[in-house]
Design a protein around this motif. Structure first.
Motif, short mmCIF file in Angstrom:
data_model
loop_
_atom_site.label_atom_id
_atom_site.label_comp_id
_atom_site.label_asym_id
_atom_site.label_seq_id
_atom_site.Cartn_x
_atom_site.Cartn_y
_atom_site.Cartn_z
N ASP A 38 30.59 -69.95 17.08
CA ASP A 38 30.60 -70.86 18.22
C ASP A 38 31.46 -72.11 18.03
N ASN A 39 31.98 -72.38 16.85
CA ASN A 39 32.90 -73.50 16.71
C ASN A 39 34.02 -73.09 15.75
N GLN A 40 35.03 -73.90 15.68
CA GLN A 40 36.23 -73.53 14.94
C GLN A 40 35.96 -73.28 13.46
N THR A 41 35.18 -74.14 12.81
CA THR A 41 34.90 -73.97 11.39
C THR A 41 34.09 -72.72 11.13
N SER A 42 33.02 -72.55 11.89
CA SER A 42 32.21 -71.35 11.67
C SER A 42 32.99 -70.10 12.04
N HIS A 43 33.82 -70.16 13.07
CA HIS A 43 34.64 -69.01 13.44
C HIS A 43 35.56 -68.61 12.28
N LEU A 44 36.20 -69.57 11.66
CA LEU A 44 37.08 -69.28 10.52
C LEU A 44 36.29 -68.68 9.36
N LEU A 45 35.14 -69.26 9.06
CA LEU A 45 34.31 -68.75 7.97
C LEU A 45 33.78 -67.36 8.29
N TYR A 46 33.22 -67.19 9.48
CA TYR A 46 32.70 -65.88 9.87
C TYR A 46 33.81 -64.83 9.82
N SER A 47 34.98 -65.15 10.36
CA SER A 47 36.09 -64.20 10.39
C SER A 47 36.56 -63.82 9.00
N SER A 48 36.70 -64.80 8.13
CA SER A 48 37.20 -64.51 6.78
C SER A 48 36.20 -63.69 5.97
N LEU A 49 34.91 -63.82 6.26
CA LEU A 49 33.89 -63.06 5.54
C LEU A 49 33.46 -61.79 6.28
N GLY A 50 33.98 -61.61 7.48
CA GLY A 50 33.60 -60.43 8.26
C GLY A 50 32.17 -60.49 8.77
N THR B 242 21.65 -81.21 8.20
CA THR B 242 23.01 -81.68 8.43
C THR B 242 23.99 -81.28 7.35
N GLY B 243 23.52 -80.80 6.21
CA GLY B 243 24.42 -80.51 5.10
C GLY B 243 25.37 -79.35 5.30
N ALA B 244 25.03 -78.40 6.14
CA ALA B 244 25.87 -77.22 6.30
C ALA B 244 25.93 -76.84 7.77
N LYS B 245 26.65 -77.62 8.54
CA LYS B 245 26.67 -77.47 9.99
C LYS B 245 27.28 -76.17 10.47
N MET B 246 28.03 -75.46 9.60
CA MET B 246 28.70 -74.26 10.07
C MET B 246 27.77 -73.07 10.22
N PHE B 247 26.58 -73.11 9.62
CA PHE B 247 25.64 -72.01 9.75
C PHE B 247 24.51 -72.43 10.65
N GLY B 248 23.88 -71.47 11.29
CA GLY B 248 22.74 -71.80 12.12
C GLY B 248 21.80 -70.64 12.24
N GLY B 249 20.53 -70.93 12.50
CA GLY B 249 19.57 -69.89 12.77
C GLY B 249 20.00 -69.14 14.01
N ASN B 250 20.08 -67.83 13.90
CA ASN B 250 20.51 -66.98 15.00
C ASN B 250 21.88 -67.43 15.53
N ALA B 251 22.77 -67.73 14.60
CA ALA B 251 24.08 -68.28 14.96
C ALA B 251 25.07 -67.17 15.30
N THR B 252 26.03 -67.52 16.09
CA THR B 252 27.18 -66.68 16.36
C THR B 252 28.41 -67.54 16.13
#
Length: 118
Positions: free
Chosen positions: A21-33, A9-19
């Protein structure tokens, strides 16, 4: 964090085999490419995983973490642009590497060859 059916539960924005899929992870993924983050279970300690990250600009980066050589990891990260693989022991110390669940230099290079790491 979801790693092969394990939930952290500590880092919900990352996931195994993640894409993205949510607003926070989208922002993080986009900013890091980042296009995707995948994990592969490896033999070291409980819940040990290798990590494969696909980036827009530099391609695929594969990180083994501490582990024994893993053909599943090699196959999952095939044609990676950058490989970071631990090699705690020098060649000739295979018995010690097996006992401590680490890799030798030669074993790490074998994974790199199978992976066709650039």
């Amino acid at each position: 964090l979801r790693l092969d059916n394990r939930h952290f539960t500590g880092a919900k924005m990352f996931g195994g085999n993640a894409t993205r899929d949510n607003q926070t992870s989208h922002l993080l993924y986009s900013s890091l490419g980042i296009n995707s983050i995948r994990t592969v279970p490896v033999a070291h300690c409980r819940d040990a995983f290798a990590l494969i990250v696909d980036f827009d600009t530099i391609g695929r980066v594969a990180y083994s973490g501490d582990c024994r050589p893993s053909m599943k990891f090699a196959d999952a990260a095939v044609d990676c642009n950058i490989l970071i693989h631990e090699a705690t022991f020098e060649d000739g110390m295979e018995d010690e590497a097996v006992l401590k669940r680490h890799s030798t230099v030669g074993e790490a290079l074998s994974v790199a060859r199978r992976m066709r790491a650039k």
